[in-house]
Design a protein around this motif. Structure first.
Motif, mmCIF file in Angstrom:
data_model
loop_
_atom_site.group_PDB
_atom_site.id
_atom_site.type_symbol
_atom_site.label_atom_id
_atom_site.label_comp_id
_atom_site.label_asym_id
_atom_site.label_seq_id
_atom_site.Cartn_x
_atom_site.Cartn_y
_atom_site.Cartn_z
ATOM 1 N N THR A 173 0.829 -1.200 0.000
ATOM 2 C CA THR A 173 0.000 0.000 0.000
ATOM 3 C C THR A 173 0.866 1.254 0.000
ATOM 4 O OG1 THR A 173 -1.679 -1.213 1.249
ATOM 5 C CG2 THR A 173 -1.892 1.181 1.180
ATOM 6 N N ALA A 177 1.152 4.055 -2.978
ATOM 7 C CA ALA A 177 0.787 5.429 -2.636
ATOM 8 C C ALA A 177 1.865 6.437 -3.023
ATOM 9 C CB ALA A 177 0.495 5.537 -1.140
ATOM 10 N N ALA A 311 -0.747 4.749 5.339
ATOM 11 C CA ALA A 311 -0.663 4.631 3.878
ATOM 12 C C ALA A 311 -2.036 4.778 3.237
ATOM 13 C CB ALA A 311 -0.041 3.294 3.497
ATOM 14 N N ARG A 314 -2.614 8.533 3.417
ATOM 15 C CA ARG A 314 -1.419 9.286 3.013
ATOM 16 C C ARG A 314 -0.925 10.232 4.112
ATOM 17 N NH1 ARG A 314 0.342 9.126 -2.088
ATOM 18 N NH2 ARG A 314 1.493 11.048 -1.672
#
Length: 426
Positions: A173, A177, A311, A314
């Protein structure tokens, strides 16, 4: 399909045979020998191609045989040397001998080459054996055999940053990202069974390569699970980003996970513990008790550099990436785990090149073996009496005759060398 380890067989080209010939020109009745030398056999060379990312090309073709040199020709014309066989491999490929595990080449830079198997030299024509006592020799050499053996190719990814951690902690992930990579993502163990690469570009214009590596489990240093496949790729990274699932929603213990992975890395190679490292506590959006972070920091040590991220949302990813970029600028060259090699393979022997061994077969025949005598055997043309006499002289010079006598050989007994049989005559 990602292939990072494969075994193949390689055989360099044999040298071309020398020629027995004589000048046959008008008005030159005693022209003398004019047989040319054979050409050299093709080397097998491994070359780095930065466009390759896996060893997939070697999955279906496992045998590689290079061309032999051209035979010698009359008028002292030299046989044609064969062009080398070039096998393309991705950056980060290590070539090892299957038997003994000797490292033959460690290839990291685009265009880098290594001669892994040396082609045999061409056999000498009869003109090369002319002397004042034998001005018209009627024998020549066969070409020297090229080197042949099994090798293992291992690919170690050349990533600047490696994401390490237990399965399903969020490594994939994170990679998806911060890069354009599209790794497989799921909430079950071993979603990632192959390394994924992506290029990270920070807000201030810096960039680096990040790898999401297969999840590690206890016992990986001994090959359990995906252990060795995982650890092999970690060796190349300059900075390690240790990803921890701080939410512990799956019943795991974050501190225990961190210590287990550090332990496995140290057992595999202690130098990995000295790599620059940051700890990334992922899934912070699922944590309700702020004390969880303090407890983790106290358990692993206040000297550790820890970043809290999510993640999925963010959160704090950019700050983490800026720090990683700073660490890369200061990171020294990764300590080489693979032994150094000068990337050249020559005919050399750790023991006496003339060493040989004499054993007995079940039928009582004496069997002579050894690199040097077997090479001479292959280069001898036994269809010519003069070549056979030369071979017998070489055996005497090497001390094989005396060694056979010490073993009790008698006239009429059989001597075997490779596929040839001889009758011993005192």
């Amino acid at each position: 399909m990602f292939i990072d380890q494969v075994g193949i067989f390689i055989k360099a080209g044999d040298g071309g045979n020398g020629l027995v010939a004589y000048r046959r020109e008008k008005y030159i009745p005693m022209g003398g020998p004019s047989g040319g030398d054979g050409g050299d056999g093709a080397d097998i060379i491994f070359e780095v191609d930065e466009g390759l990312r896996t060893l997939m090309d070697f999955r279906y073709q496992r045998h590689f045989k290079a061309k032999r040199g051209g035979n010698g020709m009359s008028a002292n014309a030299h046989g044609k040397n064969s062009e080398p066989m070039v096998l393309k491999v991705p950056p980060g490929t290590v070539v090892k001998k299957k038997e003994g595990g000797e490292t033959l080449a460690d290839l990291t830079q685009h265009g880098q080459r290594a001669v892994v198997a040396k082609g045999g030299r061409g056999g000498r024509g009869n003109s090369r054996f002319a002397t004042s006592r034998n001005q018209a020799p009627d024998f020549a050499e066969n070409g020297e055999p090229g080197q042949e053996f099994d090798v293992v190719l291992e690919l170690k990814l050349l990533a600047d940053v490696g994401l390490v951690g237990f399965p399903s902690v969020g490594k994939s992930t994170i990679l998806s990202a911060v890069t354009k990579a599209k790794p497989k993502i799921g909430d079950y163990p071993f979603t990632t069974i192959k390394p994924n690469l992506g290029v990270v570009e920070t807000g201030d214009g810096r960039s680096f390569v990040m790898a999401d590596l297969p999840g590690l489990i206890e016992g990986a240093s001994e090959g359990t699970g995906l252990g060795h496949q995982f650890l092999r790729h970690v060796e190349r990274t300059k900075v390690i980003v240790h990803v921890i699932d701080i939410s512990e929603v799956e019943g795991r213990d974050a501190v225990e996970d961190y210590e287990t992975i550090r332990k496995e890395m140290g057992l595999y190679n202690e130098s990995l513990l000295k790599r620059p490292e940051i700890i990334v506590l992922n899934k912070t959006d699922l944590v309700e008790d702020e004390g969880t972070f303090e407890k983790f920091a106290e358990a692993v040590g206040k000297d550790k550099e820890i970043y809290r991220i999510s993640a999925a949302t963010r959160e704090n990813l950019d700050n983490m990436l800026y720090r990683v970029a700073d660490m890369l600028e200061k990171a020294s060259t990764v300590e080489e785990v693979i032994e150094e090699t000068d990337h050249r393979v020559v005919y050399r022997h750790e023991k006496d090149p003339d060493a040989f061994e004499i054993t007995r077969d079940d039928d009582g025949a004496y069997v002579v073996s050894g690199d040097s005598i077997e090479r001479i055997f292959k280069m001898t043309d036994f269809n010519r009496d003069a070549a056979v006499r030369r071979f017998a002289r070489q055996m005497r010079t090497m001390g094989i005759d005396d060694a056979l006598r010490e073993k009790g050989i008698q006239t009429g007994d059989t001597v075997r060398i490779l596929r040839g049989e001889f009758e011993f005559v005192e």
